[in-house]
Design an enzyme around this catalytic site. Structure first.
Site, PDB file in Angstrom:
ATOM      1  N   ASP A 228       0.710  -1.174   0.043  1.00  0.00           N
ATOM      2  CA  ASP A 228      -0.183   0.062   0.167  1.00  0.00           C
ATOM      3  C   ASP A 228       0.836   1.172   0.093  1.00  0.00           C
ATOM      4  OD1 ASP A 228      -2.362   1.498   0.160  1.00  0.00           O
ATOM      5  OD2 ASP A 228      -3.202   0.031   1.665  1.00  0.00           O
TER       6      ASP A 228
ATOM      7  N   ASP B  51     -10.068   2.587  -3.612  1.00  0.00           N
ATOM      8  CA  ASP B  51     -10.583   1.363  -3.175  1.00  0.00           C
ATOM      9  C   ASP B  51     -12.157   0.839  -3.625  1.00  0.00           C
ATOM     10  OD1 ASP B  51      -8.252   1.301  -1.704  1.00  0.00           O
ATOM     11  OD2 ASP B  51      -8.977   0.857   0.210  1.00  0.00           O
TER      12      ASP B  51
END
Ligand SMILES: *[C@@H]1O[C@H](CO)[C@@H](O)[C@H](O)[C@H]1NC(C)=O
Length: 415
Positions: free
Chosen positions: A156, A217
């Protein structure tokens, strides 16, 4: 020096994509984030908290319920698996209470089932949920993951400056390469860059990442899925140019079986993700899924399009009465002509099923030797159509259908 400079320019190392032999087709499996997020409350919610039991349960279901044999092989841990601090030698430590046997034991369990284990980290100082990030520790974390026999690493980009990612992600990827364990490397490098107005350099990204998240996301809502689809349509030329065996765009997890999408919407997501040549990482509760959704996730025709070995990403090429026609070239190739998967995606939300009629040649299906055509829901019903013919597709509102048009390698010999 001149000679060396010339050599560097033509050396394939500087033009090739990440060469770890992995993700020759888009990876398939299961990832905890969207459904189970950062639920660490095992006292009150033992079945749904981030723990070794959750991943063992999903591994069991992947095998026992027939997903594995269709290609779903990764069981992927996301954020919130760690203790809040590294140990005295700066190594990451899994949460003692929730992963009492450690990650290596979980990897052994997953491998004993013929599956692969993925894990999560961050290029910055912290993970998105605030656990220790890998910045400053790329080598030590990469070797820890290799020792644990991890097969996929999602990295991430929280707590990092997107401007520095052109430096950080390659360093992490090289650290993983140096362990000599092939680990599928999943990046969020372009996502953070495009969100802050930096234009991602996809050629560079493909040299270091097997898959990369482009956009935000996903969450369990149809409007969010539509946003992703529109992002892909708007950027399709750029994104299709960088997709191929070993390196794929990643529009995030498959939602089928959760709460937010109807059956039609879940079907549209799976079909479009297959047109995109995207990873199929489900985030759902496989212990508890309605049959129509598990049947959808196991549709062999849709999976075959997703996993087509040519690895070409499809594009939206037409709109008829608010029905989008998406087309992906697939195998078999005969001469210079491709076979195709055609997804009709109905954006209408008013009324009943729409009938659209599309002449094959108008969407690029122009082989004079004609096509064997069938619907992914009824592969046994085949017809033969030629470029001047029309296919008539019936498609539900907020839904999609997939039509497969295959060239027949033996056509000329049969007649
Ligand atoms: C490391 O990179 C080299 C050069 O690209 C490649 O040939 C090799 O397969 C990679 N090894 C691993 C374990 O990823």
């Amino acid at each position: 020096m001149l000679f060396l400079g010339f050599f560097l320019c033509v050396s394939p190392i500087f033009t090739r994509a990440l060469d770890n032999g992995l993700a020759l087709t888009p990876p398939m499996g299961w990832l905890s984030w969207e459904r189970f997020t950062c639920n660490i409350d095992c006292d009150n919610d033992p079945k749904n908290c981030i723990s070794e039991q959750l991943y063992m349960d999903m591994a069991d279901r992947l095998v026992a319920d027939g997903y594995k044999e269709l290609g779903y092989e990764y069981v992927n841990i996301d954020d919130c698996w760690m203790e809040r601090k590294r140990d005295s030698s700066n190594r990451l430590v899994p949460d003692h209470k929730r992963f009492p046997n450690g990650i290596k034991a979980l990897a052994d369990y997953v491998h004993s089932k013929g599956l692969k284990l993925g894990i999560y980290q961050d290029v910055g100082t912290n993970t998105c949920a605030g656990y220790p990030g890998s910045q400053g520790f790329y080598d030590i974390d990469a070797s820890t993951f290799a020792e644990w026999e991890i097969d996929m690493l999602k990295v991430d980009g929280c707590y990092a400056d997107p401007k520095d990612m052109d430096d950080m992600y390659p360093k992490y990827s090289i650290a993983v390469n140096k362990t000599s364990r092939p680990i599928l490397f999943s990046c969020e490098w372009p996502l953070y860059q495009q969100q802050t107005g930096i234009k991602p350099n996809y050629k560079e990204i493909a040299k270091y990442c097997n898959i990369w998240r482009n956009d935000h996301d996903i969450d369990d809502s149809w409007s969010n899925v539509l946003d992703v689809i529109d992002y892909y349509a708007a950027n399709q030329d750029e994104l299709a140019a960088v997709a191929g065996p070993g390196h794929w765009n990643d529009p995030d997890m498959i939602l089928a079986g959760n709460f937010g999408l109807s059956y039609e919407e879940a079907k549209a997501q799976l079909m479009l993700w297959s047109i995109f040549a995207s990873p199929l990482l489900m985030s759902n509760d496989l212990r508890n899924i309605e049959k129509q959704f598990s049947d959808l996730l196991k549709n062999k025709e849709i999976i075959a399009v997703n996993q087509d070995p040519l690895g070409k990403m499809g594009k939206r090429i037409k709109k008829i009465n608010n029905v989008e026609i998406w087309v992906r070239p697939i195998s078999p190739v005969v001469g210079s002509k491709y076979s195709f998967a055609v997804v009709a995606f109905n954006r209408n939300t008013l009324g009943g099923p729409q009938n659209v009629s599309v002449q094959l040649s108008s969407i690029g299906l122009d082989s004079a030797s004609c096509y064997i055509i069938y619907d992914s829901a009824t592969p046994e019903k085949k017809t033969k159509l030629c470029p001047k013919d029309n296919i008539v597709i019936k498609v539900n509102p907020s839904g999609a259908t997939m039509t497969i048009a295959k060239l027949n390698k033996n056509f000329f010999f049969k007649h």
